[in-house]
Scaffold this active site. Structure first.
Site, PDB file in Angstrom:
ATOM      1  N   GLU A  35      34.666  -6.574  -1.020  1.00  0.00           N
ATOM      2  CA  GLU A  35      35.938  -5.830  -0.920  1.00  0.00           C
ATOM      3  C   GLU A  35      36.187  -4.882  -2.086  1.00  0.00           C
ATOM      4  OE1 GLU A  35      35.793  -9.202  -0.024  1.00  0.00           O
ATOM      5  OE2 GLU A  35      37.842  -9.822   0.451  1.00  0.00           O
ATOM      6  N   ASN A  36      35.697  -5.241  -3.281  1.00  0.00           N
ATOM      7  CA  ASN A  36      35.990  -4.402  -4.435  1.00  0.00           C
ATOM      8  C   ASN A  36      35.216  -3.089  -4.434  1.00  0.00           C
ATOM      9  OD1 ASN A  36      33.764  -6.144  -4.848  1.00  0.00           O
ATOM     10  ND2 ASN A  36      33.857  -5.831  -7.041  1.00  0.00           N
TER      11      ASN A  36
END
Lengths: 217, 219
Positions: A51-52
């Protein structure tokens, strides 16, 4: 069979890994779901999304302070990895470009509702990317132990914890059983080799249909 | 216009009660040295907009521990127990936003949009008090734009015109925040002359960056 030697969590991860297809883009949650990557069948290669902001999570070869996973832990990358910002990351997630996500759960219910982000008054870590993942990923697979530590059921008629998503779950895999979430409700598709239908019934609060083609795993 | 300033010149852009966007994900891609300076200068009653509140001894996590925040708009607080403690004690107002919606709200704030319609959070507590719309048979929540007085970014490289290059997972929320604040300040590891960055490698155009503080790689 090698599976006999696997512990509970590895058994769940091993079964989930069979759901992934060669070429899939997959997002694995923290904890048990992360183990799924260790059990991919031969000939199946997937790209893992973080996700990052990247695709291509790989083993950590050396710690780089600028390279972490969605849990903030040192991460590695495979050859061909791609880096991007949070906007692109969630366009991929929400826009249906992630083929499957594997997440843990506190509770799942027979309508495919999922609760995995907070326990009021006890644990409020925040939802992070979970709410986006469950609405956006093409397939939402829940990997968890069948019952809570105190033995209480986690597969319920109705979740009573705050929801992460409404009618979002496609499949539930535990050490005892595999359920799919369908328009007709939960369907028990498989039970593990060392359990029986009665044990699954006793440890599951939700209503479900037993598949005519019930298999063992 | 001279954009490069020293850390000593930075406090003129701080004010008590300001809203501040800080780039970074669990401290990675976060302007750690600028945050240290804000702790030192005791800027208070801040509204923080950031992905998370990191850990107690790192980056924005230290602003929480030092009680410099009035409000935090974030997607995750689980790794900083102090945030939860202050939230329960009602010393700190925490607005939890799904991570993708947070990215979109910041983008909307910087892109001149009145908000974004997202399916994220439909049927959960996230939809409470928000406008819902049905578009072509599917339900969406209207997430409103976010802007801040100041955005603090972290970049790997900058040129003197403020063009930025991020490295690996250090990019995260930084590019969106560069558009969404009245004053945009970037902490950079390395500064080069204008022309030394390839135009194609620039990730945030320099026109968006007001000030640059060169800090090296930090500790």
């Amino acid at each position: 069979m090698a599976t006999v030697a696997l512990n509970t969590k590895d058994r769940i991860a091993n079964r989930i890994a069979k759901e992934l297809k060669d070429g899939d883009l997959v997002n694995l949650g923290i904890g048990l779901p992360t183990k799924v990557g260790n059990f991919l069948p031969e000939g199946v290669e997937v790209m893992l999304q973080s996700e990052n902001g990247y695709i291509g999570i790989g083993p950590v070869t050396e710690v780089d302070p600028d390279l972490v996973n969605a849990g903030g832990q040192p991460a590695g990358m495979v050859t061909g990895a791609a880096m991007f910002d949070s906007f692109m990351s969630f366009n991929l997630i929400r826009g249906g470009h992630v083929d499957a996500t594997v997440l843990g759960a506190l509770q799942v219910d027979q309508n495919g509702n999922l609760a995995n982000w907070m326990v009021p008054g006890k644990m409020v870590p925040g939802m992070g990317g979970a709410m986006d993942l469950v609405v956006g990923a093409k397939k939402v697979i829940i990997g968890m132990e069948h019952a809570a530590k105190d033995g209480s059921p986690k597969i319920l008629k109705q979740c009573n914890l705050p929801l992460t998503g409404k009618q979002v779950v496609d499949m539930i895999v535990t050490e005892l059983a595999v359920f799919t979430c369908t328009d007709k409700g939960l369907v028990l598709e498989e039970i593990s080799e060392d359990t029986d239908l009665q044990t699954v019934r006793e440890k599951t609060e939700a209503d479900y249909i037993v598949s005519k083609n019930l298999k063992k795993f | 216009m001279e954009k490069v300033i020293s850390m000593e010149e930075l406090p003129q852009y701080y004010s008590d009660g300001m809203s501040v966007m800080v780039g970074g994900f669990m401290g990675v891609g976060q302007p750690i040295e600028i945050v240290k300076n804000m702790v030192e200068k005791q800027v208070k009653d801040l509204t923080l907009i950031c992905n998370d509140t990191a850990v107690p001894d790192l980056g924005v996590g230290t602003l929480v521990v030092n009680k410099q925040l009035k409000k935090a708009i974030v997607s995750h607080i689980g790794t900083n127990p102090e945030t939860g403690k202050q939230m329960i004690a009602e010393e700190l107002d925490v607005e939890l936003v799904p991570q993708g919606s947070l990215a979109e709200r910041i983008r909307a704030g910087g892109a001149g949009l009145g908000g974004v319609l997202t399916p994220t959070g439909v049927g959960t507590v996230v939809e409470e008090g928000k406008v819902k719309m049905n578009v072509e048979g599917k339900e969406y929540i209207l997430e409103t734009p976010l802007r801040a007085d100041v955005a603090l970014l972290k970049a790997h490289k900058a040129d003197k015109a403020g063009n930025l290059v991020y490295r690996l997972t250090g990019r995260n929320f930084n590019p969106m925040m560069a558009l969404a604040a009245d004053m945009v300040i970037a902490e950079v590891e390395e500064l080069v002359e204008v022309g030394e960055l390839e135009p194609d490698e620039i990730m945030t155009p320099g026109v968006l960056v007001d000030k640059i503080v060169v800090c090296g790689k930090g500790e």
